[in-house]
Design a protein around this motif. Structure first.
Motif, short mmCIF file in Angstrom:
data_model
loop_
_atom_site.label_atom_id
_atom_site.label_comp_id
_atom_site.label_asym_id
_atom_site.label_seq_id
_atom_site.Cartn_x
_atom_site.Cartn_y
_atom_site.Cartn_z
N LEU A 156 -8.04 9.41 -12.99
CA LEU A 156 -7.40 8.49 -13.94
C LEU A 156 -5.87 8.49 -13.78
CD1 LEU A 156 -9.38 8.92 -17.26
CD2 LEU A 156 -8.94 6.79 -16.07
N THR A 157 -5.31 9.67 -13.52
CA THR A 157 -3.86 9.71 -13.34
C THR A 157 -3.45 8.92 -12.10
OG1 THR A 157 -3.87 11.74 -12.06
CG2 THR A 157 -3.63 11.99 -14.42
N VAL A 158 -4.25 9.04 -11.04
CA VAL A 158 -3.92 8.29 -9.82
C VAL A 158 -4.03 6.79 -10.08
CG1 VAL A 158 -4.44 7.97 -7.38
CG2 VAL A 158 -4.80 10.18 -8.43
N SER A 159 -5.04 6.40 -10.86
CA SER A 159 -5.22 4.97 -11.11
C SER A 159 -4.03 4.41 -11.90
CB SER A 159 -6.52 4.72 -11.87
OG SER A 159 -6.40 5.16 -13.19
N MET A 160 -3.37 5.27 -12.68
CA MET A 160 -2.22 4.80 -13.47
C MET A 160 -0.91 4.85 -12.71
SD MET A 160 -2.33 6.28 -17.30
CE MET A 160 -0.81 5.57 -17.90
N ALA A 161 -0.71 5.92 -11.95
CA ALA A 161 0.64 6.16 -11.42
C ALA A 161 0.68 6.38 -9.91
CB ALA A 161 1.24 7.37 -12.13
N GLY A 162 -0.45 6.24 -9.23
CA GLY A 162 -0.45 6.53 -7.81
C GLY A 162 -0.52 8.03 -7.57
N ILE A 163 -0.14 8.43 -6.36
CA ILE A 163 -0.32 9.84 -6.00
C ILE A 163 0.89 10.67 -6.42
CG2 ILE A 163 -0.60 11.42 -4.07
CD1 ILE A 163 -2.45 9.35 -2.85
N ILE A 164 0.64 11.59 -7.34
CA ILE A 164 1.68 12.49 -7.83
C ILE A 164 1.28 13.90 -7.39
CG2 ILE A 164 2.92 13.34 -9.88
CD1 ILE A 164 3.11 10.35 -9.83
N GLY A 165 1.95 14.40 -6.39
CA GLY A 165 1.59 15.71 -5.84
C GLY A 165 2.23 16.86 -6.59
N TRP A 166 1.77 18.03 -6.34
CA TRP A 166 2.35 19.32 -6.75
C TRP A 166 2.21 19.69 -8.22
CZ3 TRP A 166 3.87 22.71 -3.09
CH2 TRP A 166 4.11 22.21 -1.80
N VAL A 167 2.28 18.71 -9.13
CA VAL A 167 2.29 19.07 -10.56
C VAL A 167 1.06 19.90 -10.91
CG1 VAL A 167 2.26 18.15 -12.91
CG2 VAL A 167 3.66 17.06 -11.18
N GLY A 168 -0.12 19.42 -10.47
CA GLY A 168 -1.37 20.11 -10.79
C GLY A 168 -1.51 21.45 -10.10
N LEU A 169 -0.71 21.70 -9.10
CA LEU A 169 -0.77 22.97 -8.37
C LEU A 169 0.16 24.00 -8.99
CD1 LEU A 169 -1.43 24.75 -5.83
CD2 LEU A 169 0.43 23.55 -4.68
N ILE A 170 1.41 23.58 -9.23
CA ILE A 170 2.43 24.57 -9.60
C ILE A 170 2.49 24.86 -11.09
CG2 ILE A 170 4.94 24.92 -9.64
CD1 ILE A 170 4.95 23.40 -6.98
N ILE A 171 2.36 23.82 -11.90
CA ILE A 171 2.56 24.01 -13.35
C ILE A 171 1.59 25.03 -13.95
CG2 ILE A 171 2.59 22.86 -15.59
CD1 ILE A 171 5.02 22.17 -13.89
N ILE A 213 0.85 -1.20 0.00
CA ILE A 213 0.00 0.00 0.00
C ILE A 213 0.89 1.25 0.00
CG2 ILE A 213 -1.63 1.37 1.39
CD1 ILE A 213 -2.86 -1.30 2.33
N ILE A 214 1.87 1.24 0.89
CA ILE A 214 2.73 2.43 1.02
C ILE A 214 3.50 2.68 -0.28
CG2 ILE A 214 4.80 3.35 2.20
CD1 ILE A 214 3.57 2.14 4.78
N TYR A 215 4.01 1.63 -0.90
CA TYR A 215 4.75 1.79 -2.15
C TYR A 215 3.83 2.34 -3.24
CZ TYR A 215 7.80 1.05 -6.10
OH TYR A 215 8.54 1.26 -7.22
N TRP A 216 2.61 1.81 -3.27
CA TRP A 216 1.66 2.27 -4.29
C TRP A 216 1.37 3.76 -4.09
CZ3 TRP A 216 -2.85 4.62 -5.37
CH2 TRP A 216 -3.38 4.41 -6.64
N LEU A 217 1.19 4.15 -2.82
CA LEU A 217 0.85 5.54 -2.53
C LEU A 217 1.99 6.49 -2.90
CD1 LEU A 217 -1.01 5.28 0.90
CD2 LEU A 217 -1.99 5.58 -1.36
N LEU A 218 3.21 5.99 -2.88
CA LEU A 218 4.34 6.86 -3.21
C LEU A 218 4.39 7.21 -4.70
CD1 LEU A 218 7.13 5.31 -0.98
CD2 LEU A 218 6.12 7.56 -0.75
N GLY A 219 3.65 6.48 -5.50
CA GLY A 219 3.55 6.81 -6.92
C GLY A 219 4.68 6.24 -7.74
N SER A 220 4.35 5.67 -8.90
CA SER A 220 5.38 5.14 -9.79
C SER A 220 4.79 4.90 -11.17
CB SER A 220 5.90 3.81 -9.22
OG SER A 220 6.73 3.20 -10.18
N LEU A 221 5.65 5.01 -12.17
CA LEU A 221 5.22 4.69 -13.54
C LEU A 221 5.80 3.36 -13.99
CD1 LEU A 221 5.52 8.22 -15.13
CD2 LEU A 221 3.48 6.83 -15.14
N ALA A 222 6.46 2.63 -13.05
CA ALA A 222 7.15 1.39 -13.41
C ALA A 222 6.17 0.33 -13.93
CB ALA A 222 7.90 0.85 -12.21
N ARG A 223 4.92 0.38 -13.44
CA ARG A 223 3.97 -0.66 -13.85
C ARG A 223 3.17 -0.29 -15.11
NH1 ARG A 223 2.74 1.34 -8.69
NH2 ARG A 223 1.11 2.92 -8.83
N THR A 224 3.54 0.83 -15.75
CA THR A 224 2.79 1.26 -16.96
C THR A 224 2.98 0.26 -18.10
OG1 THR A 224 3.33 3.50 -16.32
CG2 THR A 224 2.40 3.22 -18.51
#
Lengths: 328, 255
Positions: free
Chosen positions: A244-259, A173-184
């Motif tokens: 959808l992004t979370v379902s693919m890559a887990g939790i990716i913070g900040w991008v949607g805020l700062i960019i 669970i913790i690894y998934w929450l940290l976010g990754s694109l390795a399983r794409t």
């Protein structure tokens, strides 16, 4: 500088990053080998690395980074606040809860993604329902509904972590929450990428809606807009992108805020130009973070952790700019 | 050109009566000033007329048809609104904000047409805003932004203009120019409905005055009948005198 310059520069930058990302990794690919691959030649191992390992990740990073940024831009317009992100209505907490629940039920790859998407949608629906209970129009009840929903699903996630097997499920669970694109995978991309592209295109087509929703509700309505309906449509679209992004890559913070804010600093607030630039910058940013996360150390650094690191630095720059504009 | 009629209009919010039993009628060509102390219900009345709030009692009729029977876009082609300038302006340029006034005609999915741009330029020139057209609204003073909001409403080209305290934040020169402009719009056949706190200017330019007190109409009529020192002293609970010079009437606090 004109917006065309920024768009072109962002596009060229993304192209260069793509090439670099294809070359960099534990199995380095030289520029000449990359050129050979592009013209349909090259050895089988290079072909395998590029097609099976790197290209899905690169496409995933581009689309997810772009989707998060476009979604964040839409959220910032609707809530008339440059400091909100796609997580505002609780989508990330809900998605995390969904994924954790699926892991607890011994689900595998695509089912975890599906559960995460459903969890994100549930959390947002819950946020909307709470806002309706408050009964007032406007963005404030939505904001409060999202806040409560987010807290609720975070609590439920904690409960799942508490009951999870500490040797097997909890680390997963913790690894998934940290976010990754390795399983794409290509299969996943084939399903998710068209949907994400469609969502982004619809938001771009409705750029003028976003511009007008940035006014007060009374002003937007007196200009002939059905504000409530349009706001709901934009939020559903932007939230679906986030889920959808979370379902693919887990939790990716900040991008949607700062960019989106960075894009706004460059080309101004008009969403017709802001959204494409935010998409390109978000794609580059996540691609850079993902390339760094898989090549900086022997074992992969979780992507979410990388974006948190970049994001914290980026946020300082954003705050400095806001202060310079006299908005802080 | 539409006639606007309020029939026994009432509005209650959270058990508190804001407006009660208002019956008023306005015709094209009038410049109507709503006057009243803070909290008298002026802004609520304007929002009801614009269809932004729903009346608890009574009805608002535009040419014999209830305001709420109009579609939002149709209403935006009849009524334009200049809100009270209290919120932080959005970061768009003056040109972009003013061009939004064409939305009721061109819709949300289409880019501006050349004729829309022509109307925007004409109004910006008329209001002396051409030099500011590329400036972000966040960099404008309160008075400048107030004029931008007026420009957007004029670009809407509606037969009825509704303005909530349009004089607030304007310097003295712009106050006079704005009232002269609104007076000219009235004479050209538009119905202009505004709230104001400046009896001198209202006397000079308005064709009709409505005094609102605690959500009721205290008096209404032409400015020369309604605006006198005795009535306004009682209305504002402050002793006032007035002085007539030529066709104008000036009000001052009694010392």
């Amino acid at each position: 500088m004109s917006y065309r310059f920024y768009l072109l520069a962002a596009l060229i930058g993304l192209g260069i990053l793509c090439c670099a990302s294809l070359m960099i990794g534990r199995y380095p690919v030289s520029f000449s080998a990359l050129l050979q691959f592009c013209i349909g030649k090259g050895d089988a191992s290079t072909h395998l690395v590029l097609i099976q390992a790197r290209m899905p990740r690169i496409i995933g990073a581009i689309v997810i980074g772009a989707a998060l940024s476009v979604s964040g831009g839409a959220f910032q317009a609707v809530f008339r606040n440059p400091l909100v992100s796609p997580d505002l209505l609780g989508v990330l907490s809900g998605a995390a809860f969904g994924a954790a629940g699926a892991i607890l039920l011994h689900a595998t790859g695509p089912f975890i993604g599906l559960a995460s998407f459903c969890g994100g949608c549930c959390a947002v629906a819950c946020g909307f329902a709470i806002a309706r209970l408050v009964g007032q129009a406007g963005v404030l009840p939505l904001l409060l509904g999202g806040l409560i929903s987010s807290a609720l699903f975070t609590a439920l996630l904690s409960l799942l972590k508490y009951v999870a097997d500490p040797y097997d499920q909890l680390p997963a669970i913790i690894y998934w929450l940290l976010g990754s694109l390795a399983r794409t995978s290509w299969t996943e991309l084939a399903v998710v990428v068209p949907v994400l592209c469609l969502g982004m295109a619809l938001l771009w087509i409705g750029a003028q809606v976003l511009d007008t929703l940035s006014l007060s509700d009374d002003e937007a309505r007196s200009l002939g807009l059905p504000v409530g309906v349009l706001r709901m449509v934009v939020l559903v679209l932007a939230t679906s992108l986030g889920a959808l992004t979370v379902s693919m890559a887990g939790i990716i913070g900040w991008v949607g805020l700062i960019i989106p804010h960075m894009a706004r600093i460059m080309v101004g607030p008009s969403h017709r130009i802001l959204l494409p630039l935010a998409g390109l910058l978000g794609a580059s940013c996540l691609l850079l973070a993902d390339t760094a996360s898989r090549s900086l150390s022997a074992s992969e650094i979780p992507l979410g952790m990388m974006t948190e690191l970049f994001g914290a630095l980026g946020f300082i720059l954003v705050l400095r700019q806001l202060r310079r504009e006299g908005r802080l | 050109m539409p006639h606007l009629r309020l029939e026994k209009l009432g509005f209650t919010r959270q058990g508190r009566v804001i407006l009660r039993d208002l019956s008023l009628s306005f015709a094209p060509g009038q410049l109507v000033c709503l006057m009243g102390a803070n909290g008298a219900g002026k802004t609520t009345l304007l929002r009801l007329i614009l269809g932004l709030l729903r009346a608890s009692d009574g009805e608002i009729m535009l040419d014999g048809r209830a305001v709420h029977d109009f579609g939002r876009r149709d209403l935006a082609r009849i009524l334009a609104y200049v809100p009270q300038n209290r919120e932080t302006p959005p970061p768009y340029s003056v040109d972009q904000i003013v061009a939004m006034g064409r939305l009721p005609y061109k819709g949300l999915m289409r880019e501006s047409r050349p004729e829309d741009q022509g109307i925007v330029t004409r109004i910006l020139t008329r209001l002396g805003l051409n030099a500011l057209r590329d400036r972000p609204c966040t960099s404008l003073s309160g008075g400048e932004y107030q004029r931008v909001l007026l420009a957007r409403a004029l670009v809407q080209e509606t037969p009825v203009l509704v303005l909530d305290e349009p004089l607030s934040g304007l310097d003295f020169g712009h106050q006079i120019r704005l009232m002269a402009l609104l007076g000219a719009l009235g004479k050209a056949g538009r119905l202009v409905l505004m709230t104001a706190h400046q009896p001198d200017l209202v006397y000079r330019y308005a064709t009709h005055v409505v005094l609102l007190e605690h959500g009721r109409v205290l008096a209404q009529g032409t400015p020369d009948v309604i605006l006198d020192a005795g009535r306004l002293s009682a209305f504002y609970e402050t002793p006032l005198t007035h002085h007539d010079i030529a066709d104008d009437r000036f009000f001052a606090g009694e010392t």
